[in-house]
Design a protein around this motif. Structure first.
Motif, PDB file in Angstrom:
ATOM      1  N   LEU A 197      -9.331   8.158   3.922  1.00 32.93           N
ATOM      2  CA  LEU A 197      -9.710   7.676   2.586  1.00 32.93           C
ATOM      3  C   LEU A 197      -8.935   8.446   1.515  1.00 32.93           C
ATOM      4  O   LEU A 197      -8.417   7.852   0.556  1.00 32.93           O
ATOM      5  CB  LEU A 197     -11.214   7.849   2.364  1.00 32.93           C
ATOM      6  CG  LEU A 197     -12.159   6.874   3.049  1.00 32.93           C
ATOM      7  CD1 LEU A 197     -13.605   7.341   2.888  1.00 32.93           C
ATOM      8  CD2 LEU A 197     -12.012   5.466   2.468  1.00 32.93           C
ATOM      9  N   LEU A 198      -8.871   9.754   1.675  1.00 35.11           N
ATOM     10  CA  LEU A 198      -8.150  10.579   0.702  1.00 35.11           C
ATOM     11  C   LEU A 198      -6.657  10.283   0.720  1.00 35.11           C
ATOM     12  O   LEU A 198      -6.009  10.221  -0.343  1.00 35.11           O
ATOM     13  CB  LEU A 198      -8.410  12.058   0.982  1.00 35.11           C
ATOM     14  CG  LEU A 198      -9.846  12.534   0.730  1.00 35.11           C
ATOM     15  CD1 LEU A 198     -10.063  13.921   1.321  1.00 35.11           C
ATOM     16  CD2 LEU A 198     -10.162  12.529  -0.766  1.00 35.11           C
ATOM     17  N   ALA A 199      -6.094  10.091   1.905  1.00 36.36           N
ATOM     18  CA  ALA A 199      -4.665   9.778   2.006  1.00 36.36           C
ATOM     19  C   ALA A 199      -4.362   8.426   1.373  1.00 36.36           C
ATOM     20  O   ALA A 199      -3.348   8.256   0.683  1.00 36.36           O
ATOM     21  CB  ALA A 199      -4.230   9.792   3.464  1.00 36.36           C
ATOM     22  N   ALA A 200      -5.252   7.443   1.597  1.00 38.19           N
ATOM     23  CA  ALA A 200      -5.055   6.123   0.981  1.00 38.19           C
ATOM     24  C   ALA A 200      -5.125   6.220  -0.535  1.00 38.19           C
ATOM     25  O   ALA A 200      -4.337   5.583  -1.257  1.00 38.19           O
ATOM     26  CB  ALA A 200      -6.106   5.146   1.505  1.00 38.19           C
ATOM     27  N   PHE A 201      -6.070   7.021  -1.042  1.00 39.59           N
ATOM     28  CA  PHE A 201      -6.167   7.184  -2.491  1.00 39.59           C
ATOM     29  C   PHE A 201      -4.929   7.882  -3.039  1.00 39.59           C
ATOM     30  O   PHE A 201      -4.460   7.564  -4.139  1.00 39.59           O
ATOM     31  CB  PHE A 201      -7.424   7.973  -2.846  1.00 39.59           C
ATOM     32  CG  PHE A 201      -7.628   8.136  -4.328  1.00 39.59           C
ATOM     33  CD1 PHE A 201      -7.945   7.048  -5.124  1.00 39.59           C
ATOM     34  CD2 PHE A 201      -7.487   9.376  -4.925  1.00 39.59           C
ATOM     35  CE1 PHE A 201      -8.119   7.196  -6.493  1.00 39.59           C
ATOM     36  CE2 PHE A 201      -7.659   9.538  -6.281  1.00 39.59           C
ATOM     37  CZ  PHE A 201      -7.978   8.438  -7.079  1.00 39.59           C
ATOM     38  N   HIS A 202      -4.388   8.822  -2.285  1.00 42.48           N
ATOM     39  CA  HIS A 202      -3.157   9.505  -2.693  1.00 42.48           C
ATOM     40  C   HIS A 202      -2.019   8.492  -2.881  1.00 42.48           C
ATOM     41  O   HIS A 202      -1.279   8.542  -3.876  1.00 42.48           O
ATOM     42  CB  HIS A 202      -2.779  10.542  -1.643  1.00 42.48           C
ATOM     43  CG  HIS A 202      -1.470  11.220  -1.882  1.00 42.48           C
ATOM     44  ND1 HIS A 202      -1.209  11.985  -2.993  1.00 42.48           N
ATOM     45  CD2 HIS A 202      -0.324  11.243  -1.140  1.00 42.48           C
ATOM     46  CE1 HIS A 202       0.021  12.451  -2.933  1.00 42.48           C
ATOM     47  NE2 HIS A 202       0.580  12.007  -1.823  1.00 42.48           N
ATOM     48  N   TYR A 207       1.552   5.636  -6.371  1.00 42.17           N
ATOM     49  CA  TYR A 207       2.522   4.539  -6.442  1.00 42.17           C
ATOM     50  C   TYR A 207       1.996   3.266  -7.107  1.00 42.17           C
ATOM     51  O   TYR A 207       2.799   2.425  -7.521  1.00 42.17           O
ATOM     52  CB  TYR A 207       3.006   4.187  -5.027  1.00 42.17           C
ATOM     53  CG  TYR A 207       3.714   5.326  -4.351  1.00 42.17           C
ATOM     54  CD1 TYR A 207       5.018   5.679  -4.708  1.00 42.17           C
ATOM     55  CD2 TYR A 207       3.072   6.070  -3.367  1.00 42.17           C
ATOM     56  CE1 TYR A 207       5.665   6.729  -4.086  1.00 42.17           C
ATOM     57  CE2 TYR A 207       3.724   7.129  -2.745  1.00 42.17           C
ATOM     58  CZ  TYR A 207       5.016   7.453  -3.114  1.00 42.17           C
ATOM     59  OH  TYR A 207       5.656   8.500  -2.501  1.00 42.17           O
ATOM     60  N   ARG A 208       0.686   3.097  -7.201  1.00 46.27           N
ATOM     61  CA  ARG A 208       0.186   1.820  -7.697  1.00 46.27           C
ATOM     62  C   ARG A 208      -0.708   1.940  -8.926  1.00 46.27           C
ATOM     63  O   ARG A 208      -0.516   1.240  -9.905  1.00 46.27           O
ATOM     64  CB  ARG A 208      -0.571   1.067  -6.575  1.00 46.27           C
ATOM     65  CG  ARG A 208       0.305   0.704  -5.368  1.00 46.27           C
ATOM     66  CD  ARG A 208       1.485  -0.184  -5.769  1.00 46.27           C
ATOM     67  NE  ARG A 208       1.053  -1.422  -6.374  1.00 46.27           N
ATOM     68  CZ  ARG A 208       0.832  -2.570  -5.732  1.00 46.27           C
ATOM     69  NH1 ARG A 208       0.984  -2.617  -4.411  1.00 46.27           N
ATOM     70  NH2 ARG A 208       0.469  -3.663  -6.372  1.00 46.27           N
ATOM     71  N   ARG A 209      -1.734   2.790  -8.856  1.00 44.46           N
ATOM     72  CA  ARG A 209      -2.684   2.888  -9.971  1.00 44.46           C
ATOM     73  C   ARG A 209      -2.945   4.351 -10.296  1.00 44.46           C
ATOM     74  O   ARG A 209      -3.847   4.978  -9.762  1.00 44.46           O
ATOM     75  CB  ARG A 209      -3.991   2.171  -9.615  1.00 44.46           C
ATOM     76  CG  ARG A 209      -3.871   0.658  -9.486  1.00 44.46           C
ATOM     77  CD  ARG A 209      -3.383  -0.015 -10.773  1.00 44.46           C
ATOM     78  NE  ARG A 209      -4.259   0.209 -11.889  1.00 44.46           N
ATOM     79  CZ  ARG A 209      -5.132  -0.710 -12.341  1.00 44.46           C
ATOM     80  NH1 ARG A 209      -5.233  -1.890 -11.738  1.00 44.46           N
ATOM     81  NH2 ARG A 209      -5.885  -0.455 -13.388  1.00 44.46           N
ATOM     82  N   TRP A 210      -2.133   4.883 -11.230  1.00 42.08           N
ATOM     83  CA  TRP A 210      -2.273   6.282 -11.603  1.00 42.08           C
ATOM     84  C   TRP A 210      -3.622   6.574 -12.259  1.00 42.08           C
ATOM     85  O   TRP A 210      -4.088   7.718 -12.295  1.00 42.08           O
ATOM     86  CB  TRP A 210      -1.162   6.675 -12.579  1.00 42.08           C
ATOM     87  CG  TRP A 210      -1.218   5.892 -13.872  1.00 42.08           C
ATOM     88  CD1 TRP A 210      -0.568   4.730 -14.145  1.00 42.08           C
ATOM     89  CD2 TRP A 210      -1.986   6.207 -15.036  1.00 42.08           C
ATOM     90  NE1 TRP A 210      -0.877   4.281 -15.412  1.00 42.08           N
ATOM     91  CE2 TRP A 210      -1.762   5.180 -15.981  1.00 42.08           C
ATOM     92  CE3 TRP A 210      -2.855   7.247 -15.378  1.00 42.08           C
ATOM     93  CZ2 TRP A 210      -2.369   5.161 -17.232  1.00 42.08           C
ATOM     94  CZ3 TRP A 210      -3.459   7.229 -16.626  1.00 42.08           C
ATOM     95  CH2 TRP A 210      -3.201   6.194 -17.542  1.00 42.08           C
ATOM     96  N   ASP A 211      -4.279   5.510 -12.796  1.00 38.91           N
ATOM     97  CA  ASP A 211      -5.522   5.700 -13.531  1.00 38.91           C
ATOM     98  C   ASP A 211      -6.763   5.546 -12.657  1.00 38.91           C
ATOM     99  O   ASP A 211      -7.890   5.549 -13.159  1.00 38.91           O
ATOM    100  CB  ASP A 211      -5.603   4.702 -14.686  1.00 38.91           C
ATOM    101  CG  ASP A 211      -5.471   3.243 -14.236  1.00 38.91           C
ATOM    102  OD1 ASP A 211      -5.013   3.012 -13.101  1.00 38.91           O
ATOM    103  OD2 ASP A 211      -5.829   2.337 -15.022  1.00 38.91           O
ATOM    104  N   ALA A 312      -4.043   0.439   3.490  1.00 42.77           N
ATOM    105  CA  ALA A 312      -5.302   0.438   2.736  1.00 42.77           C
ATOM    106  C   ALA A 312      -5.047   0.480   1.235  1.00 42.77           C
ATOM    107  O   ALA A 312      -5.688  -0.244   0.459  1.00 42.77           O
ATOM    108  CB  ALA A 312      -6.164   1.624   3.167  1.00 42.77           C
ATOM    109  N   ALA A 313      -4.106   1.307   0.807  1.00 44.69           N
ATOM    110  CA  ALA A 313      -3.800   1.408  -0.621  1.00 44.69           C
ATOM    111  C   ALA A 313      -3.264   0.099  -1.168  1.00 44.69           C
ATOM    112  O   ALA A 313      -3.626  -0.328  -2.272  1.00 44.69           O
ATOM    113  CB  ALA A 313      -2.793   2.539  -0.852  1.00 44.69           C
ATOM    114  N   GLU A 314      -2.402  -0.570  -0.420  1.00 44.61           N
ATOM    115  CA  GLU A 314      -1.863  -1.855  -0.870  1.00 44.61           C
ATOM    116  C   GLU A 314      -2.965  -2.908  -0.964  1.00 44.61           C
ATOM    117  O   GLU A 314      -2.980  -3.731  -1.883  1.00 44.61           O
ATOM    118  CB  GLU A 314      -0.760  -2.319   0.080  1.00 44.61           C
ATOM    119  CG  GLU A 314       0.525  -1.516  -0.008  1.00 44.61           C
ATOM    120  CD  GLU A 314       1.209  -1.658  -1.365  1.00 44.61           C
ATOM    121  OE1 GLU A 314       1.034  -2.689  -2.036  1.00 44.61           O
ATOM    122  OE2 GLU A 314       1.919  -0.715  -1.755  1.00 44.61           O
TER     123      GLU A 314
END
Length: 357
Positions: A197-202, A207-211, A312-314
Motif C-alpha cells: 500500500l505504501l509503495a503504491a502510494f509512493h 508520478y500521478r497525484r502529488w496532492d 495499483a497506483a495507475e
C-alpha cells in the motif's frame, strides 16, 4: 432449548464480536441466548465469562445448541467444546495462515496454527458449519466438514453508513480542496500487506497525484510491526501518510465520507468487512482480488490480478481522473451493498441455525 455463542475473545470494535452481538439480538427473538467468551473486553456489553456456562441449569441437561466463532486457536476453548454433549455449530471466519506471522510474532503464529488444528478436531462434533464466504466454505470442506452453508457476516452496515455527521476529533482530514484521499481500513498486520500500500502510494504521489493523501486506519498488531512501517515511510521519503491507529466510529465515518478511493492490497481475507463499508459510503474500490476479496466485491470494484504497486497506483489514478469510471464503480458498489443488508443475512443465518435446532 437455548442457543448460546462461544468466542475465544470478545473485543471492542471487532467484526466477529459485533456479529455475535447482532446474532444474540436475532436469536433472542426465538430462544434464550447469551455470549460466552474466554477473553473479555469490558467495553463489550453483556458478554459472560466462559467459565459461567457450566453452571447454567440448561447446560447440565446438555440439550442446548452452541455456536462457536472460529478465527484463532485457544486450547482451553477447544477442550471445553470437545467435552460438551451439546450440539455444535461452527461459524468459520477464517484463520490467517501462520506463515504470514512467523517472522513478526511467532507466538501469535502458534495460536493461528493451533486454531487450524482445533478446527480439524471439531469437524466430527459439529452438526453444521457456517462460512461467511465461499472461500471459507472451501476451507471447511477441505478440513472435512460435511454440512456447510455460506452466510455472509450479519452486521448492521446501514447504521454505520447513516450515522450522524460529526467533525473528526482524532483524525485530521484535508478540506474539500485539499487533494484526494486514498484509504485503507484494517488491522495493521502482515496479512493486510501495508508495505505494498505504501509503495503504491509512493508511485501515485511521485508520478500521478502529488496532492494525494493516504490514510491507514486500524490498530497495529504490535508496536514493533508499526515501527517497521514507520521506518519504511521514512525510507521512501513519503509525506501525507497517516497511520491513525484505532479510530472511533464517528472518526471512521468521517474518514469514509472524505475518501476518494479505497485501496485494498491484502494478502489474505476471509471476507473483508471494510470493503462492504466502503461500498455503502459510495467510495470506489481498487483491490487485489486475492483470497475472498474478489468474491466480496463481486464486480463492484477495480479488481487487480497482482499487488504490483505501479499497477495499483495507475488504477487509483484512473478512478480519480475518470468521472465515468468513478460513477460506475459507485453505482455498482451501492448495488452490491444491498446484498449484505442485515435483514437478508440475518434471515439466512436464522434459517440455517433453526433448520438443525
Amino acid at each position: 432449548m437455548e442457543i448460546h455463542q462461544i468466542l475465544v475473545g470478545a473485543a471492542y470494535g471487532d467484526a466477529i464480536t459485533n456479529e455475535a452481538l447482532a446474532l444474540r439480538t436475532l436469536l433472542r427473538g426465538a430462544v434464550p441466548s447469551e455470549i460466552y467468551a474466554y477473553h473479555r473486553d469490558g467495553r463489550v456489553p453483556g458478554v459472560r465469562p466462559l467459565s459461567e456456562y457450566r453452571r447454567l441449569p440448561s447446560a447440565r441437561q446438555g440439550g442446548n445448541l452452541l455456536i462457536f466463532h472460529s478465527s484463532i486457536g485457544e486450547p482451553r476453548v477447544a477442550e471445553f467444546l470437545s467435552s460438551r454433549a451439546e450440539r455444535l455449530i461452527v461459524r468459520y471466519h477464517n484463520i490467517t495462515p501462520a506463515a504470514m506471522f512467523e517472522a513478526v510474532d511467532p507466538v501469535f503464529a502458534s495460536f493461528l496454527e493451533g486454531g487450524r488444528r482445533e478446527l480439524m478436531s471439531l469437524k466430527d462434533h459439529a452438526i453444521l458449519a457456517l462460512a461467511d464466504s465461499r472461500f471459507n466454505q472451501l476451507e471447511l470442506m477441505a478440513a472435512g466438514y460435511a454440512d456447510t452453508v455460506v452466510v455472509p457476516l450479519v452486521l448492521d452496515y446501514p447504521a454505520l453508513v447513516g450515522a450522524p455527521v460529526v467533525p473528526p476529533r482524532a483524525v485530521p482530514l484535508p478540506g474539500p480542496d485539499g487533494g484526494p484521499v486514498v484509504t485503507f481500513v484494517g488491522r495493521v498486520s502482515p496479512n493486510k500487506n501495508h508495505p505494498d500500500l505504501l509503495a503504491a502510494f509512493h508511485v501515485l504521489k511521485t508520478y500521478r497525484r502529488w496532492d494525494a493523501h493516504l490514510y491507514l486506519a486500524g490498530r497495529a498488531h504490535s508496536g514493533d510491526y508499526r515501527a517497521t512501517l514507520d521506518r519504511y515511510v521514512q525510507a521512501l521519503g513519503l509525506i501525507d501518510v497517516h497511520l491513525t491507529g484505532s479510530v472511533s466510529e464517528s472518526d471512521l465515518v468521517a474518514l469514509y465520507r472524505r475518501s476518494d478511493v479505497f485501496l485494498c492490497l491484502s494478502r489474505h481475507e476471509g471476507f473483508c468487512v471494510p470493503l462492504v463499508e466502503a461500498m455503502g459510503f459510495g467510495v470506489p474500490i481498487v483491490a487485489w482480488g486475492e483470497t475472498a476479496v474478489g468474491e466480496t466485491l463481486d464486480g463492484a470494484g477495480v479488481v487487480l490480478d497482482s499487488p504490483d504497486p505501479v499497477l495499483a497506483a495507475e488504477a487509483v489514478a484512473a478512478v480519480l481522473e475518470d468521472g465515468g469510471l468513478r460513477a460506475d464503480l459507485v453505482a455498482r458498489g451501492r448495488r452490491r451493498f444491498e446484498d449484505f443488508a442485515p435483514q437478508r443475512t440475518g434471515a439466512a443465518f436464522l434459517e440455517a441455525v433453526l433448520s438443525v435446532a
